[in-house]
Enzyme design. Structure first.
Site, PDB file in Angstrom:
ATOM      1  CD  GLU A   1     120.053  34.630  62.369  1.00 49.72           C
ATOM      2  OE1 GLU A   1     119.278  35.512  61.990  1.00 49.72           O
ATOM      3  OE2 GLU A   1     120.862  34.789  63.307  1.00 49.72           O
TER       4      GLU A   1
ATOM      5  CE  LYS B   1     128.719  38.393  52.447  1.00 48.74           C
ATOM      6  NZ  LYS B   1     128.750  39.661  53.082  1.00 48.74           N
TER       7      LYS B   1
ATOM      8  CE  LYS C   1     128.111  39.310  56.260  1.00 43.36           C
ATOM      9  NZ  LYS C   1     128.053  40.765  56.087  1.00 43.36           N
TER      10      LYS C   1
ATOM     11  CE1 TYR D   1     132.249  42.196  44.823  1.00 45.14           C
ATOM     12  CE2 TYR D   1     132.230  39.909  45.567  1.00 45.14           C
ATOM     13  CZ  TYR D   1     132.088  41.256  45.839  1.00 45.14           C
ATOM     14  OH  TYR D   1     131.779  41.674  47.111  1.00 45.14           O
TER      15      TYR D   1
ATOM     16  CB  CYS E   1     131.813  46.720  58.903  1.00 43.67           C
ATOM     17  SG  CYS E   1     131.245  46.070  57.329  1.00 43.67           S
TER      18      CYS E   1
HETATM   19  C1  PBG Z   1     129.229  44.231  55.194  1.00 41.43           C
HETATM   20  C2  PBG Z   1     129.477  43.236  54.135  1.00 41.43           C
HETATM   21  C3  PBG Z   1     130.552  42.358  53.971  1.00 41.43           C
HETATM   22  C4  PBG Z   1     130.353  41.719  52.750  1.00 41.43           C
HETATM   23  C5  PBG Z   1     129.166  42.210  52.223  1.00 41.43           C
HETATM   24  N1  PBG Z   1     128.642  43.134  53.091  1.00 41.43           N
HETATM   25  C6  PBG Z   1     131.747  42.129  54.797  1.00 41.43           C
HETATM   26  C7  PBG Z   1     131.681  41.446  56.086  1.00 41.43           C
HETATM   27  O1  PBG Z   1     130.640  41.021  56.572  1.00 41.43           O
HETATM   28  O2  PBG Z   1     132.765  41.373  56.702  1.00 41.43           O
HETATM   29  C8  PBG Z   1     131.276  40.694  52.155  1.00 41.43           C
HETATM   30  C9  PBG Z   1     131.132  40.502  50.692  1.00 41.43           C
HETATM   31  C10 PBG Z   1     132.228  39.761  50.027  1.00 41.43           C
HETATM   32  O3  PBG Z   1     133.141  39.187  50.641  1.00 41.43           O
HETATM   33  O4  PBG Z   1     132.169  39.747  48.807  1.00 41.43           O
HETATM   34  N2  PBG Z   1     128.973  43.722  56.446  1.00 41.43           N
END
Ligand code: PBG
Length: 325
Positions: A230, A245, A192, A310, A119
């Site tokens: 998953e 996540k 995720k 973070y 992405c």
């Molecule tokens: C890539 C990715 C994303 C995040 C980590 N890897 C963005 C998404 O899936 O839109 C989000 C991490 C965050 O919000 O800290 N796909």
């Protein structure tokens, strides 16, 4: 009468009976690398997190991370240009590949993890190759495998596919093995969700989809059982570590996965979770240090072995201070 309060009387007693510990060794610091020189640009919605160029800017950040005893970083890259196929993603001189080579040359034992997704690199901002308005799963697998191999060649220790493509772990494993990287581990973003909590990240990575959303590949926040499925699939495909996540609104998922796998489990404390705490702290409404350590400890208690956050540098510094007391 049972008096649980007897065990809470002094800090020494509380320490003695404490069930879960948070330590700098449990943390992973995310880093955003960009092209250019001398760049150290703070991201608006993520105070304290910067875009860093692959030079002294990156070196300084990694020095800080290492000095705090944090064992790992996860790298995200912003390409010079985006295109339909996201070609910089697997380019030998791509931004993440350059960062990996530079960090590897420092010959430290800091673990270098890379996010493997499309992405940030595609002009349409979706996590794979498009066919019409939808992401073509199997065409994307070839790209992911190529990206992982290019990261491996540049010095990654762990690759972390985050695109929620079916079969991504197996495809990456066979690609890595075929290129001689049998020892390189895969950390799968196995569970995720399609979450609003990624908002600030998408600003940071310029990766918001140009149309539609990610609900055709990321999970419905209402589903738990599907998350277990998953996780099981990715384990069967050969994932070495699993991740859930986001974290805060999904601690029940962390707990449920923890109870069903023997693999190490990570939680990703995402950008929106970070931004909320930072914003409230800036307004003077909450005690940042207390809330951050409490939230991270909650993730450990829920069953996460490690946390991608973070807050990693701040948390590690606070933990060191408490240790000295
Ligand atoms: C890539 C990715 C994303 C995040 C980590 N890897 C963005 C998404 O899936 O839109 C989000 C991490 C965050 O919000 O800290 N796909």
């Amino acid at each position: 009468m049972q008096r649980p309060r007897r065990r809470r009387r002094t800090e020494a007693l509380r320490r003695l009976v404490r069930e879960h510990e948070l330590s700098p060794g449990d943390l992973i610091q995310p880093i955003f690398v960009v092209h250019g020189q001398g760049v150290e640009r703070e991201i608006d919605s993520m105070p304290g997190v910067c875009h860093l160029s692959v030079d002294q800017s990156l070196d300084r950040e990694v020095d800080r991370v290492e000095a705090l005893g944090i064992p790992a970083v996860i790298l995200f890259g912003l390409p010079a240009a985006k295109d339909d196929g996201g070609t910089e993603n697997f380019a030998e001189d791509g931004i993440v590949q350059r960062a990996l080579r530079r960090l590897r040359a420092r010959s430290s034992d800091l673990l270098l993890i890379t996010d493997v997704c499309c992405c940030e690199y595609t002009s349409h901002g979706h996590c794979g190759v498009l066919r019409g308005e939808s992401v073509d799963n199997d065409a994307t697998l070839e790209v992911l495998s190529r990206v992982a191999v290019s990261h491996a060649r540049a010095g990654a220790d762990i690759v972390a596919p985050s695109g929620m493509m079916d079969g991504m772990v197996a495809a990456i494993r066979s690609g890595l093995d075929a290129d001689g990287h049998q020892d390189l581990a895969i950390l799968s973003y196995a569970v995720k969700y399609a979450s609003g909590f990624y908002g600030p990240f998408r600003e940071a990575a310029g990766s918001a989809p140009s149309f539609g959303d990610r609900r055709q590949y990321q999970m419905d926040p209402a589903n738990l059982r599907e998350g277990l499925l998953e996780a099981a699939l990715d384990e069967a495909e050969g994932a070495d570590l699993l991740m859930v996540k986001p974290a805060l609104a999904y601690l029940d998922v962390v707990r449920a996965v923890r109870e069903r796998t023997h693999l190490p489990l990570l939680a990703y404390n995402v950008s929106g979770e970070y931004a909320m705490l930072k914003a409230a702290a800036r307004l003077g409404w909450v005690d940042e240090r207390r809330l951050v350590l409490e939230a991270l400890t909650g993730m450990r208690r829920a069953g996460a072995d490690a946390i991608n956050t973070y807050h990693a540098k701040d948390a590690a510094a606070w933990l060191a201070e408490e240790g000295r007391r």
